[in-house]
Scaffold this active site. Structure first.
Site, short mmCIF file in Angstrom:
data_model
loop_
_atom_site.label_atom_id
_atom_site.label_comp_id
_atom_site.label_asym_id
_atom_site.label_seq_id
_atom_site.Cartn_x
_atom_site.Cartn_y
_atom_site.Cartn_z
CB SER A 118 -1.61 -5.15 8.88
OG SER A 118 -2.20 -5.16 10.17
CB THR B 175 1.58 -4.50 13.97
OG1 THR B 175 2.21 -3.60 14.88
CG2 THR B 175 0.23 -4.93 14.52
CD GLN C 46 2.02 0.85 11.55
OE1 GLN C 46 1.70 0.33 12.62
NE2 GLN C 46 3.14 0.53 10.91
CG ASP C 47 -3.90 0.49 6.37
OD1 ASP C 47 -3.90 1.73 6.34
OD2 ASP C 47 -3.63 -0.21 5.39
CD GLU D 220 -4.45 -5.32 3.31
OE1 GLU D 220 -3.87 -4.24 3.52
OE2 GLU D 220 -5.63 -5.56 3.67
CD GLU E 155 10.59 -1.97 16.18
OE1 GLU E 155 10.80 -2.42 15.04
OE2 GLU E 155 9.45 -1.89 16.67
CE LYS F 23 -1.55 2.46 4.01
NZ LYS F 23 -2.64 1.50 3.71
#
Length: 506
Positions: A175, A177, A195-196, A237, A286, A395
């Protein structure tokens, strides 16, 4: 340099991707020395806003020799190459650079119906060319760019891929982040529980152990695209990426933990995320284009025990802010594809989903097939309510505050079409359906800083269709446009003679 090469498969690594960009005159190698204290970022931000070539910075003040690192800006920015505005997105997925938004979404979702191809583990590869361990590491000495003047620190991780795994090894998550340099061997980064990465982090906390972790920069383009996709929880993934590109990814074991990383990544940091140590993080400009200076939050510390990297490595970065940057071109596109898959699995007559880049991943346009919609014998209220529960209860729906429902005469990838549909067919109140039972990602400005911060803010389905579109086979209106107002033979005559009239070729 050869222009407009047609590459038939996804680039195997970042360097092949850059070669293909160069082939199409969509890469600019900057050899002059550039200051990482905002000059580099300012150049990249202007690239986004002008849709210029992706800049590869070869000489950065503070960089030593061929070590850490060169910097790639706007890796999946939009392009001004004629006919290839979405080229970097398309190329990342193995499509021709001329692919449309619809073709991109279709390619992403075709892979969901294929058998996952788990990664192939190898023993040697370029990511092991150079290795640094323990106290040899000094992250503060790297020429990490300062991305915005109001950021709370240097965010080295804006377009890298975190790899974590459940304690029992049954789920490995890749992921994206953010993470900021904190000390010589530490980063501090945002981990949102829903989140995962946050779900897996909580499992490590539950057993009282720090979470093994790796952060990979410059991974194969398809991998970073999928790192921004909200696949169902528990789905790896890596297997989906293999299906997407038609072959397994090669991975290699980390030096200090049991995680596997792409063997042709540019840079890998590895270690663990502390379940007990936190530090102040942020603020950072952001994806929605706003920053609140001075506002920090406590986030987990990531301890770096080893760094491995390729010869002359490249750090890709995303300069978040006003559209369009990778938050919008990667995350927005991948979320849209997953929403389309969810809607179709629920039996809804949805044929396309798109997040307009200008909406900063806050708007999603959902296009229905009107023939199939009529077959449901439904109406605006009933269908909009059902669609809202399917999308917002999913999700990816957690990230989505506003959905625009449009008919098949509206192109959801064309913001002009979407604005026209909303302005002419969405009646305030009557055609808007609110949902307050589903939460929103707290990064949305009005969620955290609005009239009532912290509450379960409404989501909305804005039905940009008139009641007749749910029942009538033929629409009762004609459109005032080149395609809608003139016979086909007149259109062809004008198109054929366009340059003869003195206009530039389209």
């Amino acid at each position: 340099m050869t222009a407009h090469q047609d590459h038939s498969e996804a680039a195997a690594d970042l360097r092949q991707f850059l070669k293909e960009l160069d082939d199409e005159n969509d890469l600019l190698v900057i050899k002059d020395e550039v200051d990482p204290e905002m000059e580099l970022a300012a150049i990249t931000r202007r690239v986004y806003e002008t849709e210029e070539k992706a800049p590869l910075f070869e000489s950065i003040t503070g960089r030593k020799g061929n070590g850490l690192f060169r910097v790639l800006g706007a890796p999946v920015g939009l392009s001004r190459v004629p006919g290839q505005r979405l080229g970097r997105i398309a190329k990342s997925l193995g499509l021709p650079s001329s692919a449309t938004g619809k073709q991109i979404i279709e390619r992403i979702n075709e892979a969901k119906g294929l058998q996952p191809l788990p990664p192939n583990e190898v023993e040697f590869g370029p990511i092991k060319d150079y290795k640094i361990f323990g106290d040899e590491i000094d992250l503060t000495s790297l020429p990490t760019p300062l991305l915005h003047q109001h950021d709370g620190g240097k965010f080295i991780e804006t377009f890298g891929m975190h790899i974590v795994q459940k304690p029992d090894g049954t789920w490995t998550n890749w992921s994206i982040t953010r993470a900021m340099i904190h000390g010589k061997r530490t980063l501090v980064g945002l981990i949102i529980p829903k989140q995962d990465i946050g779900v897996i982090f909580e499992e490590w906390k539950a057993i009282g152990q720090d979470m093994p972790w790796a952060l990979c920069f410059g991974v194969p383009p398809a991998a970073i695209m999928v790192g921004g996709m909200p696949l169902p929880k528990g789905e790896d993934e890596a297997g989906y990426i293999g299906a997407l590109i038609g072959k397994p990814l090669d991975v290699i074991k980390c030096e200090t933990n049991d995680l596997r990383v792409p063997v042709n990544a540019e840079i890998v940091m590895e270690g663990f995320a502390s379940i007990s140590e936190t530090a102040l993080e942020g603020p950072m400009m952001e994806y929605h284009g706003l920053v609140y200076p001075g506002r920090t939050q406590k986030c987990p510390i990531f301890k770096v025990n080893a760094i491995t990297y390729r010869e002359d490595p490249i750090l890709p970065i995303c300069i978040t802010g006003r559209a369009s940057e990778e938050s919008h071109t990667v995350w927005g596109v991948m979320v849209a594809a997953e929403v389309l898959s969810i809607c179709q699995s629920a039996g809804l007559p949805v044929q396309m989903v798109w997040s307009p880049f200008e909406s900063h991943v806050h708007w999603f346009a959902i296009q229905v097939d009107r023939k199939r919609l009529r077959e449901l014998n439904t109406n605006m209220d009933e269908f909009s309510t059902k669609l809202g529960h399917v999308v917002f209860g999913s999700k990816p729906g957690w990230y989505i505050p506003k959905v625009f429902l449009v008919g098949d005469d509206i192109d959801p990838t064309d913001l002009r079409d979407l604005i026209w549909a909303e302005a002419t067919r969405c009646e305030p109140g009557t055609s808007e359906f609110l949902f307050d039972e589903y939460g929103n990602i707290p990064l949305i400005p009005y969620v955290a800083h609005g009239k009532k911060p912290g509450r379960n803010n409404n989501k909305v389905i804005k039905c940009c269709m008139l009641p007749c579109e749910f029942v009538d086979e033929e629409l009762p209106w004609k459109v005032g446009s080149f395609k809608g107002s003139y016979p086909v033979d007149v259109q062809k005559k004008v198109e054929t003679g366009w340059t003869k009239y003195g206009f530039d070729a389209l």
